[in-house]
Scaffold this active site. Structure first.
Site, PDB file in Angstrom:
ATOM      1  N   LYS A 109     -26.226  -8.109  15.627  1.00 47.79           N
ATOM      2  CA  LYS A 109     -27.169  -8.888  16.533  1.00 47.79           C
ATOM      3  C   LYS A 109     -27.806  -8.066  17.674  1.00 47.79           C
ATOM      4  CE  LYS A 109     -27.520 -13.281  16.950  1.00 47.79           C
ATOM      5  NZ  LYS A 109     -27.661 -14.258  15.903  1.00 47.79           N
TER       6      LYS A 109
HETATM    7  P1  NAD Z   1     -34.647 -21.455  19.817  1.00 49.04           P
HETATM    8  O1  NAD Z   1     -34.799 -20.712  20.794  1.00 49.04           O
HETATM    9  O2  NAD Z   1     -35.580 -21.676  18.481  1.00 49.04           O
HETATM   10  O3  NAD Z   1     -34.083 -23.044  20.467  1.00 49.04           O
HETATM   11  C1  NAD Z   1     -33.154 -23.075  21.516  1.00 49.04           C
HETATM   12  C2  NAD Z   1     -33.265 -24.321  21.689  1.00 49.04           C
HETATM   13  O4  NAD Z   1     -32.203 -24.889  22.722  1.00 49.04           O
HETATM   14  C3  NAD Z   1     -34.419 -24.835  22.511  1.00 49.04           C
HETATM   15  O5  NAD Z   1     -34.974 -26.172  22.254  1.00 49.04           O
HETATM   16  C4  NAD Z   1     -34.088 -24.704  24.088  1.00 49.04           C
HETATM   17  O6  NAD Z   1     -34.746 -25.480  24.891  1.00 49.04           O
HETATM   18  C5  NAD Z   1     -32.591 -25.501  24.025  1.00 49.04           C
HETATM   19  N1  NAD Z   1     -31.685 -24.936  25.053  1.00 49.04           N
HETATM   20  C6  NAD Z   1     -31.662 -23.942  25.995  1.00 49.04           C
HETATM   21  N2  NAD Z   1     -30.923 -24.139  26.875  1.00 49.04           N
HETATM   22  C7  NAD Z   1     -30.361 -25.416  26.653  1.00 49.04           C
HETATM   23  C8  NAD Z   1     -29.537 -26.222  27.321  1.00 49.04           C
HETATM   24  N3  NAD Z   1     -28.854 -25.903  28.491  1.00 49.04           N
HETATM   25  N4  NAD Z   1     -29.400 -27.544  26.969  1.00 49.04           N
HETATM   26  C9  NAD Z   1     -30.071 -28.111  25.913  1.00 49.04           C
HETATM   27  N5  NAD Z   1     -30.724 -27.254  25.238  1.00 49.04           N
HETATM   28  C10 NAD Z   1     -30.922 -26.118  25.323  1.00 49.04           C
HETATM   29  O7  NAD Z   1     -33.115 -20.943  19.184  1.00 49.04           O
HETATM   30  P2  NAD Z   1     -32.705 -21.192  17.854  1.00 49.04           P
HETATM   31  O8  NAD Z   1     -33.086 -20.063  16.709  1.00 49.04           O
HETATM   32  O9  NAD Z   1     -32.787 -22.575  17.243  1.00 49.04           O
HETATM   33  O10 NAD Z   1     -30.896 -20.953  17.689  1.00 49.04           O
HETATM   34  C11 NAD Z   1     -29.969 -21.770  18.484  1.00 49.04           C
HETATM   35  C12 NAD Z   1     -28.656 -21.556  18.139  1.00 49.04           C
HETATM   36  O11 NAD Z   1     -28.646 -21.498  16.732  1.00 49.04           O
HETATM   37  C13 NAD Z   1     -28.510 -20.075  18.642  1.00 49.04           C
HETATM   38  O12 NAD Z   1     -26.985 -20.128  18.889  1.00 49.04           O
HETATM   39  C14 NAD Z   1     -28.521 -19.270  17.520  1.00 49.04           C
HETATM   40  O13 NAD Z   1     -27.719 -18.045  17.658  1.00 49.04           O
HETATM   41  C15 NAD Z   1     -28.242 -20.062  16.356  1.00 49.04           C
HETATM   42  N6  NAD Z   1     -28.516 -19.690  15.054  1.00 49.04           N
HETATM   43  C16 NAD Z   1     -29.931 -19.518  14.858  1.00 49.04           C
HETATM   44  C17 NAD Z   1     -30.329 -19.212  13.498  1.00 49.04           C
HETATM   45  C18 NAD Z   1     -31.728 -19.066  13.115  1.00 49.04           C
HETATM   46  O14 NAD Z   1     -32.105 -18.730  12.004  1.00 49.04           O
HETATM   47  N7  NAD Z   1     -32.677 -19.073  14.328  1.00 49.04           N
HETATM   48  C19 NAD Z   1     -29.255 -19.175  12.583  1.00 49.04           C
HETATM   49  C20 NAD Z   1     -28.149 -19.122  12.820  1.00 49.04           C
HETATM   50  C21 NAD Z   1     -27.624 -19.396  14.155  1.00 49.04           C
END
Ligand code: NAD
Length: 420
Positions: A109
């Site tokens: 990570k």
């Molecule tokens: P992203 O940056 O695309 O989206 C994050 C979202 O969370 C945004 O809509 C943001 O506004 C929202 N957010 C932030 N703070 C918030 C709060 N306090 N309350 C409510 N919403 C809030 O990120 P992502 O890629 O969608 O990742 C989200 C989660 O999924 C993370 O934990 C990440 O580690 C996990 N994840 C992502 C992937 C991937 O392929 N992108 C894969 C596995 C796990």
């Protein structure tokens, strides 16, 4: 360093999960120690010129948890809360996730402590390019392959590909995954994590004998994962009644048109003020009655305060580490919530990243249909293995998923022996 890592709340949580599972597996002390601690913790500084002419120095991290089973794989996060301990915890979870999914990767990570929402495209490009160049000695298609995570996206991956390829003197598409498709990204990668979350959530509903078409869902986070989880759930017939992001939360018990939320977010930068729903307090939204609750934003949002009040039947952990150790114990004690634990629930992302890496190494392109079909087959297999282990051993779904991943890594450690 061990004490420093353990003092971090997110690493402490990941380490406690590991210890509990290692106890269950009866891991010997030597294998336990070798499995628990990350192989490499890399910290760099990233100086860039801001648009106003000032020079600012950001801190960047990459933690490679283990290289025993192959190159490390894992996202790169841009967020103001990024710290070494958090990145180390996320790399540990990636390790168990890759092993659970039987992918030939270790966990990694990365992160940069910055607020991408307050930065221009030029500033983000410069942070990305400098971070990548600082990481050059430690990354490569056979060593460490990054992907998007919170605050990063396919454009970030395109810049990283450019920096690495410029140094190599030729295009090296296998250096990252989650790239744009015309830069040899994979069809289906953008939707993969959310699609996988929705696919597994509906399997959990079936386990709970709830029909998709009668089910409701609430999704926290409308970024890459949350938005496609909500969209796919709605396409599977589930009624999405609540959505939140950093700008606010919206709720409509008659159902929210997820496609329209995409348009609203594209035009306004967030879900706030969406016309087809009422606004609701974001904390209140989490405890509304629904069949599927999908935390898809940050860590540690299901806590000992809100866990007793949850009214969902399925908790589909799309984010990494959304449930604190205390909340986990409450949910286990309650026994009325079917948990799809994070390392299984969001594994669609790394699985399609694996497909992208394989396509890059072979200079081959699969269709979206091919990708999603293969993804569903692998997720269904992992879901069934976790259920089988949980039933056989009488443990929670979280311990079952972790145990399957950790055992795989521990076995490889034992087989390879200790060098020198
Ligand atoms: P992203 O940056 O695309 O989206 C994050 C979202 O969370 C945004 O809509 C943001 O506004 C929202 N957010 C932030 N703070 C918030 C709060 N306090 N309350 C409510 N919403 C809030 O990120 P992502 O890629 O969608 O990742 C989200 C989660 O999924 C993370 O934990 C990440 O580690 C996990 N994840 C992502 C992937 C991937 O392929 N992108 C894969 C596995 C796990």
């Amino acid at each position: 360093m061990k004490e420093q890592l353990m003092a971090h709340p997110v690493f402490g949580m990941a380490a406690r999960q590991f210890d509990r599972t290692a106890d269950h597996l009866n891991l010997t002390e030597d294998v336990r120690e070798r499995c628990k601690w990350p192989k490499r913790l890399i910290t760099v500084t990233i100086p860039i010129k801001r648009d106003n002419g000032d020079t600012e120095v950001f801190f960047g991290y990459r933690v490679q948890h283990h290289l025993s089973r192959g190159p490390v794989k894992g996202g790169l996060r841009f967020h103001p809360n990024v710290e070494l301990g958090e990145v180390a915890a996320l790399s540990m979870w990636m390790n168990w996730k890759c092993a659970l999914m039987e992918l030939p990767f270790g966990g990694g990570k990365g992160g940069v402590t910055c607020d991408p929402r307050s930065m221009s495209q030029r500033e983000l490009e410069n942070v990305t390019r400098r971070y990548t160049s600082e990481m050059l000695p430690f990354i490569g298609p056979e060593t460490d392959v990054m992907a998007p995570d919170m605050g990063t996206n396919e454009q970030t991956m395109a810049w990283m590909t450019d920096v690495y390829s410029t140094h190599a003197g030729h295009l090296v598409p296998g250096i990252v995954t989650g790239k744009p498709v015309n830069l040899q990204g994979s069809q289906g990668r953008t939707v993969a994590t959310g699609h996988g979350v929705a696919f597994l959530a509906t399997r959990a509903l079936t386990k709970c004998k709830i029909k998709h078409e009668n089910a409701t869902a609430i999704v926290q986070g409308f970024g890459n994962v949350g938005s496609y989880a909500a969209l796919t759930l709605s396409r599977f017939g589930v009624k999405v009644i609540g959505i939140s992001d950093i700008t606010g939360a919206i709720f409509n018990e008659n159902g929210i048109k997820v496609e329209d939320v995409f348009d609203h977010v594209a035009a306004n930068g967030g879900v706030k003020d969406f016309a087809g729903a009422d606004s609701i307090d974001p904390e209140e939204m989490l405890v509304q009655k629904c069949d599927v609750l999908v935390p898809a934003a940050l860590e540690r949002v299901i806590t000992e305060e809100n866990a007793p009040k949850l009214q969902c039947r399925v908790l589909a952990e799309a984010a990494n580490g959304p449930t604190t150790t205390q909340a986990d114990a409450i949910i286990e004690e309650r026994g009325d919530i079917f948990l799809v634990p994070d390392i299984l629930c969001n594994a669609g992302g790394v699985t399609v990243s694996y497909f992208e890496w394989v396509q890059n190494l072979q200079r081959f392109q699969w269709s979206e249909q091919e990708v999603l079909t293969k993804l569903e087959t692998m997720l269904a297999k992992a879901f069934d293995r976790v259920q089988w282990f949980a039933d056989k051993q009488g443990v929670s779904n979280r311990v079952a998923a972790l145990a399957l991943g950790i055992k795989e890594v521990a076995d490889v450690k034992k087989q390879r022996g200790l060098f020198p």
